[in-house]
Design an enzyme around this catalytic site. Structure first.
Site, PDB file in Angstrom:
ATOM      1  N   ARG A 112     -11.946  -0.629 -64.443  1.00 33.32           N
ATOM      2  CA  ARG A 112     -10.904   0.415 -64.471  1.00 33.32           C
ATOM      3  C   ARG A 112     -10.128   0.252 -63.170  1.00 33.32           C
ATOM      4  O   ARG A 112     -10.689   0.454 -62.086  1.00 33.32           O
ATOM      5  CB  ARG A 112     -11.505   1.811 -64.593  1.00 33.32           C
ATOM      6  CG  ARG A 112     -10.498   2.907 -64.324  1.00 33.32           C
ATOM      7  CD  ARG A 112     -10.940   4.264 -64.802  1.00 33.32           C
ATOM      8  NE  ARG A 112     -10.874   4.343 -66.244  1.00 33.32           N
ATOM      9  CZ  ARG A 112     -10.955   5.482 -66.942  1.00 33.32           C
ATOM     10  NH1 ARG A 112     -11.124   6.625 -66.319  1.00 33.32           N
ATOM     11  NH2 ARG A 112     -10.881   5.479 -68.253  1.00 33.32           N
ATOM     12  N   HIS A 139      -4.517   1.250 -71.963  1.00 33.12           N
ATOM     13  CA  HIS A 139      -5.900   1.734 -72.152  1.00 33.12           C
ATOM     14  C   HIS A 139      -6.374   1.304 -73.554  1.00 33.12           C
ATOM     15  O   HIS A 139      -6.568   2.138 -74.424  1.00 33.12           O
ATOM     16  CB  HIS A 139      -5.916   3.255 -71.995  1.00 33.12           C
ATOM     17  CG  HIS A 139      -7.279   3.864 -71.803  1.00 33.12           C
ATOM     18  ND1 HIS A 139      -8.430   3.112 -71.657  1.00 33.12           N
ATOM     19  CD2 HIS A 139      -7.671   5.169 -71.735  1.00 33.12           C
ATOM     20  CE1 HIS A 139      -9.469   3.923 -71.510  1.00 33.12           C
ATOM     21  NE2 HIS A 139      -9.033   5.166 -71.552  1.00 33.12           N
ATOM     22  N   GLN A 142      -9.505   2.852 -75.537  1.00 35.49           N
ATOM     23  CA  GLN A 142      -9.288   4.204 -76.050  1.00 35.49           C
ATOM     24  C   GLN A 142      -8.675   4.165 -77.452  1.00 35.49           C
ATOM     25  O   GLN A 142      -9.086   4.911 -78.349  1.00 35.49           O
ATOM     26  CB  GLN A 142      -8.350   4.963 -75.100  1.00 35.49           C
ATOM     27  CG  GLN A 142      -8.057   6.381 -75.547  1.00 35.49           C
ATOM     28  CD  GLN A 142      -9.278   7.271 -75.477  1.00 35.49           C
ATOM     29  OE1 GLN A 142      -9.906   7.376 -74.448  1.00 35.49           O
ATOM     30  NE2 GLN A 142      -9.626   7.918 -76.577  1.00 35.49           N
ATOM     31  N   ASP A 230      -1.649  13.673 -74.274  1.00 29.58           N
ATOM     32  CA  ASP A 230      -2.440  13.229 -73.120  1.00 29.58           C
ATOM     33  C   ASP A 230      -1.944  14.009 -71.901  1.00 29.58           C
ATOM     34  O   ASP A 230      -0.865  14.627 -71.947  1.00 29.58           O
ATOM     35  CB  ASP A 230      -2.283  11.708 -72.912  1.00 29.58           C
ATOM     36  CG  ASP A 230      -3.195  11.162 -71.814  1.00 29.58           C
ATOM     37  OD1 ASP A 230      -4.150  11.862 -71.412  1.00 29.58           O
ATOM     38  OD2 ASP A 230      -2.948  10.028 -71.352  1.00 29.58           O
ATOM     39  N   CYS A 269      -7.181  11.821 -75.661  1.00 26.02           N
ATOM     40  CA  CYS A 269      -8.217  10.932 -75.126  1.00 26.02           C
ATOM     41  C   CYS A 269      -9.169  11.660 -74.180  1.00 26.02           C
ATOM     42  O   CYS A 269     -10.257  11.175 -73.917  1.00 26.02           O
ATOM     43  CB  CYS A 269      -7.575   9.738 -74.441  1.00 26.02           C
ATOM     44  SG  CYS A 269      -6.615  10.162 -72.971  1.00 26.02           S
ATOM     45  N   ARG A 297     -15.693   6.271 -78.552  1.00 24.15           N
ATOM     46  CA  ARG A 297     -15.576   5.318 -77.449  1.00 24.15           C
ATOM     47  C   ARG A 297     -16.822   4.429 -77.414  1.00 24.15           C
ATOM     48  O   ARG A 297     -16.738   3.227 -77.178  1.00 24.15           O
ATOM     49  CB  ARG A 297     -15.438   6.061 -76.107  1.00 24.15           C
ATOM     50  CG  ARG A 297     -14.152   6.843 -75.941  1.00 24.15           C
ATOM     51  CD  ARG A 297     -12.939   5.945 -75.871  1.00 24.15           C
ATOM     52  NE  ARG A 297     -13.029   4.975 -74.811  1.00 24.15           N
ATOM     53  CZ  ARG A 297     -12.757   5.201 -73.514  1.00 24.15           C
ATOM     54  NH1 ARG A 297     -12.343   6.380 -73.146  1.00 24.15           N
ATOM     55  NH2 ARG A 297     -12.862   4.224 -72.616  1.00 24.15           N
TER      56      ARG A 297
HETATM   57  N1   CP Z   1     -10.535   8.908 -72.063  1.00 21.14           N
HETATM   58  C1   CP Z   1     -11.065   8.366 -70.958  1.00 21.14           C
HETATM   59  O1   CP Z   1     -10.856   7.184 -70.652  1.00 21.14           O
HETATM   60  O2   CP Z   1     -11.855   9.208 -70.250  1.00 21.14           O
HETATM   61  P1   CP Z   1     -12.483   8.955 -68.805  1.00 21.14           P
HETATM   62  O3   CP Z   1     -11.350   8.934 -67.818  1.00 21.14           O
HETATM   63  O4   CP Z   1     -13.429  10.093 -68.601  1.00 21.14           O
HETATM   64  O5   CP Z   1     -13.192   7.628 -68.833  1.00 21.14           O
HETATM   65  N1  NVA Z   2      -3.313   8.852 -68.910  1.00 16.40           N
HETATM   66  C1  NVA Z   2      -4.564   9.258 -68.334  1.00 16.40           C
HETATM   67  C2  NVA Z   2      -5.695   8.827 -69.224  1.00 16.40           C
HETATM   68  C3  NVA Z   2      -7.057   9.231 -68.734  1.00 16.40           C
HETATM   69  C4  NVA Z   2      -8.149   8.721 -69.618  1.00 16.40           C
HETATM   70  C5  NVA Z   2      -4.732   8.672 -66.956  1.00 16.40           C
HETATM   71  O1  NVA Z   2      -4.401   7.501 -66.757  1.00 16.40           O
HETATM   72  O2  NVA Z   2      -5.177   9.389 -66.044  1.00 16.40           O
END
Ligand code: CP
Ligand code: NVA
Length: 310
Positions: A112, A139, A142, A230, A269, A297
């Protein structure tokens, strides 16, 4: 080598096979007596006994962290989790050197990353598969879980209209990438200044995606099968106050869900901010599929890991 970095890079037939495998693996954990295997018990075939996946986080995570860890346990393997600050990566060791070293220890790396460039540099220098656990750009894991959720509620993706409402962010980009692969019609409703980059939309259209951009969220939600929200402030965004004020016109609320239909599915998400991008009535209401979406997930990523490590 199969890296899982962007849905735009992977053939639709391969993505279809990953989703089919996700459904199969989820079903296989249900026992004939109506119970399920304990969550930490490996699958009957435990295909990755002895394999280890590194899970590296430059930013926070609940779902991605726990679902990948449990995915590896269910696949028969293990994971090692570290934030970049736990690693020399956080003190200036290059991502290129990190990739080369970790490739000597583990069988795959999930990252990440703050910047998508860090992810692609990792993949270029790793000799093991790399999986995208979210970047500032996209992402993809997701969206595999989201599409699994829609299919298990009886949806035929190529017949569906999905409507994205809010910020044109990283999650929206992966829905755009997937539209070209799975054939759904994607409507995107963002306020001025928050659109997805033209080149991302154009590239998807060139690849066959059916995408309609509609500024007015009420019009965008009319007769849609799925409404997706989101957060208005993603990790790494530094202009929270302006975003909350600019994006409130695109809150998903009862008015939008009524414009949609009684059986329209709501996806998010998570993490969610009730009263900002979505009202509590919608996310906690009957049309919301967010808990199945979060669970998926795990199942979708088991299939992604299998595609990468096989
Ligand atoms: N949806 C998602 O990626 O959640 P987290 O940020 O908790 O991993
Ligand atoms: N768009 C959000 C998604 C989190 C899972 C972010 O990047 O923070």
């Amino acid at each position: 080598m199969n890296h899982f970095l962007s849905l735009a890079d992977i053939d639709s037939s391969e993505l279809r096979a990953i989703l089919d495998e996700a459904h199969r693996m989820k079903a296989a954990r249900h026992l004939p007596n109506g119970q399920s295997l304990p969550k930490g018990q490996p699958d009957a075939d435990a295909p990755f006994t002895g394999h280890t996946l590194a899970l590296i986080f430059e930013k926070s995570s609940t779902r991605t962290r726990f679902s990948f860890d449990m995915a590896m346990r269910q696949l028969g393997g293990t994971s090692i989790t570290a934030t970049s600050n736990d690693m020399q990566l956080g003190r200036g060791e290059t991502v290129e050197d990190t990739a080369k070293v970790l490739s000597r220890f583990v069988d795959g790396i999930m990252l990440r990353a703050n910047s998508h460039d860090t992810l692609t540099a990792l993949a270029r220098n790793a000799t093991v598969p790399v999986i995208n656990g979210l970047t500032d750009y996209n992402h993809p894991c997701q969206i595999m879980a989201d599409l699994q959720t829609l299919e298990e509620r009886g949806g035929q993706l190529s017949d569906m209209t999905l409507t994205w409402v809010g910020d044109g962010n990283n999650v929206a980009v992966s829905f755009i990438n997937a539209a070209a692969k799975f054939g759904y019609h994607l409507r995107i409703s963002t306020p001025e200044g928050y659109a997805v980059a033209d080149q991302t939309v154009e590239a998807a259209r060139q690849a066959g995606a059916k995408i309609t951009l509609i500024t007015d969220p009420l019009t965008a939600c009319e007769n849609t099968d799925v409404v997706i929200a989101d957060t208005f402030v993603s990790m790494g965004d530094t202009d929270a106050e302006a975003r909350l004020s600019d994006l409130m016109s695109h809150q998903v609320n009862d008015a939008l869900m009524t414009a949609a239909a009684k059986n329209t599915i709501f996806l998010h998400c998570l993490p969610a901010h009730r009263g900002e991008e979505v009202t509590a009535a919608v996310i906690d209401g009957k049309q919301s599929a967010v808990w199945d979406e979060a669970e998926n997930r795990l199942h979708a990523q088991k299939a992604v890991v299998k595609w990468c490590l096989c």
